[in-house]
Design an enzyme around this catalytic site. Structure first.
Site, PDB file in Angstrom:
ATOM      1  N   GLU A   1      -5.779  -2.775  -2.599  1.00 56.34           N
ATOM      2  CA  GLU A   1      -4.680  -3.589  -1.591  1.00 56.34           C
ATOM      3  C   GLU A   1      -5.783  -4.114  -0.535  1.00 56.34           C
ATOM      4  O   GLU A   1      -6.397  -3.255  -0.050  1.00 56.34           O
ATOM      5  CB  GLU A   1      -3.691  -2.793  -1.158  1.00 56.34           C
ATOM      6  CG  GLU A   1      -2.785  -2.016  -2.283  1.00 56.34           C
ATOM      7  CD  GLU A   1      -1.632  -1.569  -1.801  1.00 56.34           C
ATOM      8  OE1 GLU A   1      -0.427  -2.034  -1.786  1.00 56.34           O
ATOM      9  OE2 GLU A   1      -1.592  -0.292  -1.525  1.00 56.34           O
TER      10      GLU A   1
ATOM     11  N   SER B   1       0.979   8.213   7.685  1.00 56.64           N
ATOM     12  CA  SER B   1      -0.146   7.335   7.386  1.00 56.64           C
ATOM     13  C   SER B   1      -1.003   6.986   8.618  1.00 56.64           C
ATOM     14  O   SER B   1      -1.483   7.645   9.423  1.00 56.64           O
ATOM     15  CB  SER B   1       0.168   6.429   6.552  1.00 56.64           C
ATOM     16  OG  SER B   1      -0.980   5.583   6.157  1.00 56.64           O
ATOM     17  N   HIS B   2      -1.115   5.762   8.793  1.00 54.75           N
ATOM     18  CA  HIS B   2      -1.874   4.900   9.786  1.00 54.75           C
ATOM     19  C   HIS B   2      -0.936   4.746  11.026  1.00 54.75           C
ATOM     20  O   HIS B   2      -1.588   4.417  12.069  1.00 54.75           O
ATOM     21  CB  HIS B   2      -2.319   3.657   9.256  1.00 54.75           C
ATOM     22  CG  HIS B   2      -1.328   2.764   8.829  1.00 54.75           C
ATOM     23  ND1 HIS B   2      -0.397   3.033   7.476  1.00 54.75           N
ATOM     24  CD2 HIS B   2      -0.768   1.686   9.483  1.00 54.75           C
ATOM     25  CE1 HIS B   2       0.401   2.194   7.680  1.00 54.75           C
ATOM     26  NE2 HIS B   2       0.454   1.168   8.666  1.00 54.75           N
TER      27      HIS B   2
ATOM     28  N   THR C   1       3.328  -4.962  -2.917  1.00 56.71           N
ATOM     29  CA  THR C   1       2.760  -4.033  -2.018  1.00 56.71           C
ATOM     30  C   THR C   1       3.430  -2.619  -2.161  1.00 56.71           C
ATOM     31  O   THR C   1       4.647  -2.562  -2.178  1.00 56.71           O
ATOM     32  CB  THR C   1       3.098  -4.638  -0.647  1.00 56.71           C
ATOM     33  OG1 THR C   1       2.261  -5.766  -0.454  1.00 56.71           O
ATOM     34  CG2 THR C   1       2.593  -3.748   0.396  1.00 56.71           C
TER      35      THR C   1
ATOM     36  N   ASP D   1      -3.914  10.205   6.974  1.00 54.27           N
ATOM     37  CA  ASP D   1      -3.670  10.933   5.897  1.00 54.27           C
ATOM     38  C   ASP D   1      -4.801  10.503   4.790  1.00 54.27           C
ATOM     39  O   ASP D   1      -4.694  11.322   3.885  1.00 54.27           O
ATOM     40  CB  ASP D   1      -2.389  10.718   5.424  1.00 54.27           C
ATOM     41  CG  ASP D   1      -2.095   9.286   4.895  1.00 54.27           C
ATOM     42  OD1 ASP D   1      -2.693   8.184   5.377  1.00 54.27           O
ATOM     43  OD2 ASP D   1      -1.659   9.079   4.008  1.00 54.27           O
TER      44      ASP D   1
ATOM     45  N   ASP E   1      -5.832   8.176   2.885  1.00 50.70           N
ATOM     46  CA  ASP E   1      -5.793   7.122   1.784  1.00 50.70           C
ATOM     47  C   ASP E   1      -6.506   5.893   1.981  1.00 50.70           C
ATOM     48  O   ASP E   1      -6.679   5.196   1.126  1.00 50.70           O
ATOM     49  CB  ASP E   1      -4.384   7.136   1.373  1.00 50.70           C
ATOM     50  CG  ASP E   1      -3.427   6.836   2.196  1.00 50.70           C
ATOM     51  OD1 ASP E   1      -3.657   6.467   3.292  1.00 50.70           O
ATOM     52  OD2 ASP E   1      -2.260   6.730   1.877  1.00 50.70           O
ATOM     53  N   ARG E   2      -6.377   5.503   3.331  1.00 51.60           N
ATOM     54  CA  ARG E   2      -7.315   4.133   3.414  1.00 51.60           C
ATOM     55  C   ARG E   2      -8.662   4.123   4.034  1.00 51.60           C
ATOM     56  O   ARG E   2      -8.991   5.245   4.654  1.00 51.60           O
ATOM     57  CB  ARG E   2      -6.298   3.407   4.866  1.00 51.60           C
ATOM     58  CG  ARG E   2      -4.956   3.084   4.559  1.00 51.60           C
ATOM     59  CD  ARG E   2      -4.333   2.561   5.749  1.00 51.60           C
ATOM     60  NE  ARG E   2      -2.999   2.172   5.312  1.00 51.60           N
ATOM     61  CZ  ARG E   2      -2.264   1.095   5.740  1.00 51.60           C
ATOM     62  NH1 ARG E   2      -2.944   0.295   6.774  1.00 51.60           N
ATOM     63  NH2 ARG E   2      -1.166   0.878   5.225  1.00 51.60           N
TER      64      ARG E   2
ATOM     65  N   SER F   1      -4.532  -4.046   2.375  1.00 50.02           N
ATOM     66  CA  SER F   1      -4.264  -2.932   3.380  1.00 50.02           C
ATOM     67  C   SER F   1      -5.241  -1.858   3.525  1.00 50.02           C
ATOM     68  O   SER F   1      -4.742  -0.790   3.899  1.00 50.02           O
ATOM     69  CB  SER F   1      -3.068  -2.596   3.360  1.00 50.02           C
ATOM     70  OG  SER F   1      -2.601  -2.063   2.101  1.00 50.02           O
TER      71      SER F   1
ATOM     72  N   ASP G   1      -7.785   6.657   7.752  1.00 47.83           N
ATOM     73  CA  ASP G   1      -6.574   6.621   8.494  1.00 47.83           C
ATOM     74  C   ASP G   1      -5.945   7.972   8.512  1.00 47.83           C
ATOM     75  O   ASP G   1      -6.795   8.986   8.136  1.00 47.83           O
ATOM     76  CB  ASP G   1      -5.391   5.691   7.834  1.00 47.83           C
ATOM     77  CG  ASP G   1      -5.083   6.219   6.540  1.00 47.83           C
ATOM     78  OD1 ASP G   1      -5.668   6.964   5.759  1.00 47.83           O
ATOM     79  OD2 ASP G   1      -3.776   5.737   6.284  1.00 47.83           O
TER      80      ASP G   1
ATOM     81  N   LYS H   1      -3.998   5.931  -3.386  1.00 49.92           N
ATOM     82  CA  LYS H   1      -5.510   5.414  -2.834  1.00 49.92           C
ATOM     83  C   LYS H   1      -6.195   6.474  -2.117  1.00 49.92           C
ATOM     84  O   LYS H   1      -5.676   7.464  -1.807  1.00 49.92           O
ATOM     85  CB  LYS H   1      -5.143   4.258  -1.933  1.00 49.92           C
ATOM     86  CG  LYS H   1      -4.284   4.428  -0.721  1.00 49.92           C
ATOM     87  CD  LYS H   1      -3.888   3.074  -0.159  1.00 49.92           C
ATOM     88  CE  LYS H   1      -3.075   3.161   1.320  1.00 49.92           C
ATOM     89  NZ  LYS H   1      -1.875   3.221   0.804  1.00 49.92           N
TER      90      LYS H   1
ATOM     91  N   ARG I   1       9.699   6.769   7.468  1.00 49.38           N
ATOM     92  CA  ARG I   1       8.937   6.827   8.857  1.00 49.38           C
ATOM     93  C   ARG I   1       9.702   6.609   9.960  1.00 49.38           C
ATOM     94  O   ARG I   1      10.319   5.714   9.960  1.00 49.38           O
ATOM     95  CB  ARG I   1       7.597   5.824   8.782  1.00 49.38           C
ATOM     96  CG  ARG I   1       6.795   6.247   7.424  1.00 49.38           C
ATOM     97  CD  ARG I   1       5.518   5.528   7.568  1.00 49.38           C
ATOM     98  NE  ARG I   1       4.600   5.891   6.193  1.00 49.38           N
ATOM     99  CZ  ARG I   1       3.557   5.239   5.837  1.00 49.38           C
ATOM    100  NH1 ARG I   1       3.278   4.159   6.666  1.00 49.38           N
ATOM    101  NH2 ARG I   1       2.975   5.578   4.839  1.00 49.38           N
TER     102      ARG I   1
HETATM  103  C1  G16 Z   1       1.612   2.145   2.325  1.00 55.20           C
HETATM  104  C2  G16 Z   1       1.476   1.877   0.929  1.00 55.20           C
HETATM  105  C3  G16 Z   1       0.645   0.935   0.720  1.00 55.20           C
HETATM  106  C4  G16 Z   1       0.817  -0.526   1.349  1.00 55.20           C
HETATM  107  C5  G16 Z   1       0.808  -0.220   2.754  1.00 55.20           C
HETATM  108  C6  G16 Z   1       1.320  -1.513   3.736  1.00 55.20           C
HETATM  109  O1  G16 Z   1       0.013   2.583   2.801  1.00 55.20           O
HETATM  110  O2  G16 Z   1       1.101   3.136   0.322  1.00 55.20           O
HETATM  111  O3  G16 Z   1       0.461   0.566  -0.909  1.00 55.20           O
HETATM  112  O4  G16 Z   1      -0.069  -1.512   1.100  1.00 55.20           O
HETATM  113  O5  G16 Z   1       1.603   0.810   3.015  1.00 55.20           O
HETATM  114  O6  G16 Z   1       2.431  -1.653   3.606  1.00 55.20           O
HETATM  115  P1  G16 Z   1       3.329  -2.708   4.334  1.00 55.20           P
HETATM  116  O7  G16 Z   1       2.380  -3.901   4.536  1.00 55.20           O
HETATM  117  O8  G16 Z   1       4.465  -2.417   4.160  1.00 55.20           O
HETATM  118  O9  G16 Z   1       3.090  -1.961   6.016  1.00 55.20           O
HETATM  119  P2  G16 Z   1       0.045   3.608   3.801  1.00 55.20           P
HETATM  120  O10 G16 Z   1      -1.221   3.818   4.111  1.00 55.20           O
HETATM  121  O11 G16 Z   1       0.799   3.492   4.940  1.00 55.20           O
HETATM  122  O12 G16 Z   1       0.668   4.828   3.099  1.00 55.20           O
END
Ligand code: G16
Length: 564
Positions: A380, A116-117, A361, A294, A296-297, A382, A292, A393, A24
């Protein structure tokens, strides 16, 4: 006419290493000449011989630069001997939908274009992630290999004359001939396979009755916020067309925008404030939901914006799996959560006699357990919840799971939570995020904490705040041995464990694109006092957490960017 591939000379770029979930960076970094090309070629190099004759899924949340990246993938994949790319129309596929497609089309893997988010648009973030054959995010050894390739790359293969203009706008199969081989680009409906899967998992007839209401039971009034992300297309298909939700009153921001309408598409109380405000302003709403970028959240709130922490959401779903046809059919194996996630689900696992796993995580850590048939449900803090139906997710799945429980129990969200806490006690939980902290300052703070571990400096020490005292029983940096492949993952977060079971966790986020994000997780279990305000309840522990870490002194930050 056969198209010829060419070899393009290039040089390595620094820092093409994946974080918690893929590479990213700012869009302008991906736009640098050869930057995206290098990374894609390195993914293919890591796959080695398997790539020739293979099929890959490609799609993402439609954020700015997605189309350019897809065109690059088409030209590089074709030149490397890939036989077929299956691409979501307009490049749109939610992360769960990619995972599902990899699994049900039985292909080699998929390339997911998302950060993602993280915010999107020309000034913001882009991301590229590789998912493996089981549909899940590539494990660490794979992303490490990709990183090694990025440090050494000298050239990539490319088919410059392959016409990609508007190719992904129209459904259908396009066959090209590249270097004498057939190369197919199949553009598919982004939603069809995913909707089919959801219909197999849940009882759509019952859910439609819940949403529409009956003579005996008032309609259950939801408000779903796609935050201008990719879930919009799935929300329209599932909630509006299949379940009968009103396109005017039950859903909003469901048209995917490449800059997410300049909002931060992160479903939490701060960034999904529009949703929270709407639910607070209108007591007729029984439930609010946000996703979010994409998909998944998810965030779930009840009437009057009653907030369900993701840790509690996981525990409630675990406790009610019998409401979901999929689990009746396939049975329920173990449960799992990431380490910083509060342990509410552990109590359900104990009561139901299920195996319970605590992983670092990152969703990639659940995949092996699912493939080995030991894990059915995980989540999670998150805002991620999911099951072994795919290997990501799944935001929409989580909402359908909640609706199934509500339909079955005929209770409000708040009452379901209160009932749960009365049975199991409550893990009060909050997370403080300090975003875009100077990296150096964040590293120094983590070193300061590590020092306590090295010297056992805090063991036995008591800390007090607002009349409450906590004594440190143990302190470590979480490490994990995968029960299936025995790989070891170290340094996954500093934990301060107190003798009453409360804990503080500190870690640096692996998903940001600039500076460092410090996350402080605060968790405290109460058996009886289950109805207090979480922020009030946790205030003393928060203060102690700030005192131990010296966060303010290291970073200069007075207050977190986000509290959840
Ligand atoms: C990603 C991972 C998750 C993780 C999250 C937060 O989510 O797929 O398993 O919990 O990042 O990570 P961090 O605390 O390192 O920012 P996503 O939705 O961003 O793909």
């Amino acid at each position: 006419m056969s198209l010829a591939s060419v070899i393009v000379e290039t040089k390595p770029f620094e820092g093409q290493n994946a974080g918690t979930s893929g590479l990213r960076k700012k869009v302008k970094v991906f736009m640098e000449k050869h930057y995206t090309e290098n990374f894609i070629q390195c993914i293919l190099n890591t796959l080695g011989d398997k790539i020739v004759g293979s099929t890959l899924i490609v799609g993402g949340d439609g954020r700015y630069f997605s189309k350019q990246a897809i065109n690059t993938i088409i030209r590089i994949a074709s030149a490397n001997g890939v036989s077929k790319l299956i691409i979501g129309q307009l490049g749109l596929l939610s992360t769960p939908a990619v995972s599902n497609l990899i699994r049900n089309q039985k292909v080699l893997g998929g390339i997911v274009l998302t950060a993602s988010h993280n915010p999107g648009g020309i000034r913001h973030d882009f991301g590229i992630k590789y998912n493996i054959e089981n549909g899940g995010p590539a494990p660490t050894h794979f992303t490490n290999d990709v990183y090694e390739h990025t440090k050494k790359i000298t050239s990539y293969k490319f088919t410059p004359k392959l016409e990609t203009d508007r190719l992904i706008d129209v459904l259908g199969t396009n066959t090209f001939n590249v270097d004498g081989r057939d190369f197919v680009v199949e553009v598919i409906d982004s939603t069809a396979d995913y909707v089919k899967l959801m219909k197999e998992i849940f009882d759509f007839k019952k859910l439609r009755t819940l949403i529409r209401g009956t003579e005996q039971r008032a309609a259950f009034n939801v408000l779903i916020d796609s935050m201008n992300g990719v879930t919009g297309v799935y929300v329209r298909r599932i909630f509006v067309e299949e379940l009968g939700a009103s396109p005017d009153n039950n859903v909003f921001r469901i048209v995917p925008l490449d800059n997410f309408g300049e909002i931060h598409p992160d479903p939490n109380l701060v960034y999904a404030k529009d949703l929270v405000d709407k639910i607070q302003a209108n007591p007729a709403y029984d439930m609010g939901v946000a996703f979010d970028g994409d998909g998944d959240r998810n965030m779930i709130i009840g009437k009057n914006a009653f907030f369900v922490t993701p840790s509690d959401s996981l525990a409630v779903i675990a406790n009610n799996l019998e409401c979901i046809p999929y689990f009746k059919k396939h049975g329920v194996r173990g449960f799992a959560r990431s380490m910083p996630t509060a342990a509410a689900v552990d109590r359900v696992a104990e009561k139901l006699g299920k195996e319970m796993f605590e992983v670092p995580t990152g969703w990639k850590f659940f995949g092996n357990l699912m493939d080995a048939g030991r894990l059915s449900l995980c989540g999670e803090e998150s805002f991620g919840t999911g099951s072994d139906h795919i290997r990501e997710k799944d935001g929409i799945w989580a909402v359908l799971a909640w609706l199934s429980i509500i339909e079955h129990k005929n209770m409000s969200i708040e009452d379901i939570l209160k009932e749960h806490w009365n049975i199991y006690g409550r893990n009060y939980f909050t997370r403080y995020d300090y975003e875009e902290v100077e990296s150096d300052a964040a590293d120094k703070m983590m070193k300061h904490l590590e020092n306590f571990i090295a010297t056992d400096g805090l063991i036995g020490k008591s800390f007090s705040s607002n009349g409450k005292s906590y004594k440190v029983a143990k302190m470590d940096n979480f490490s994990y041995v995968d029960p299936i492949d025995h790989s070891v993952t170290k340094n996954q977060g500093v934990r301060v464990l107190f003798d009453d079971g409360s804990r503080l966790v500190y870690r640096l986020s692996g998903t940001g694109s600039s500076g460092a994000t410090i996350r402080v997780y605060i968790d405290s279990y109460e058996k009886k006092d289950v109805l207090s305000d979480a922020q009030e309840m946790l205030k003393p522990l928060v203060n102690i957490g700030l005192e131990i870490s010296q966060l303010k002194q290291f970073t200069g930050r007075d207050a977190p960017t986000v509290i959840t």
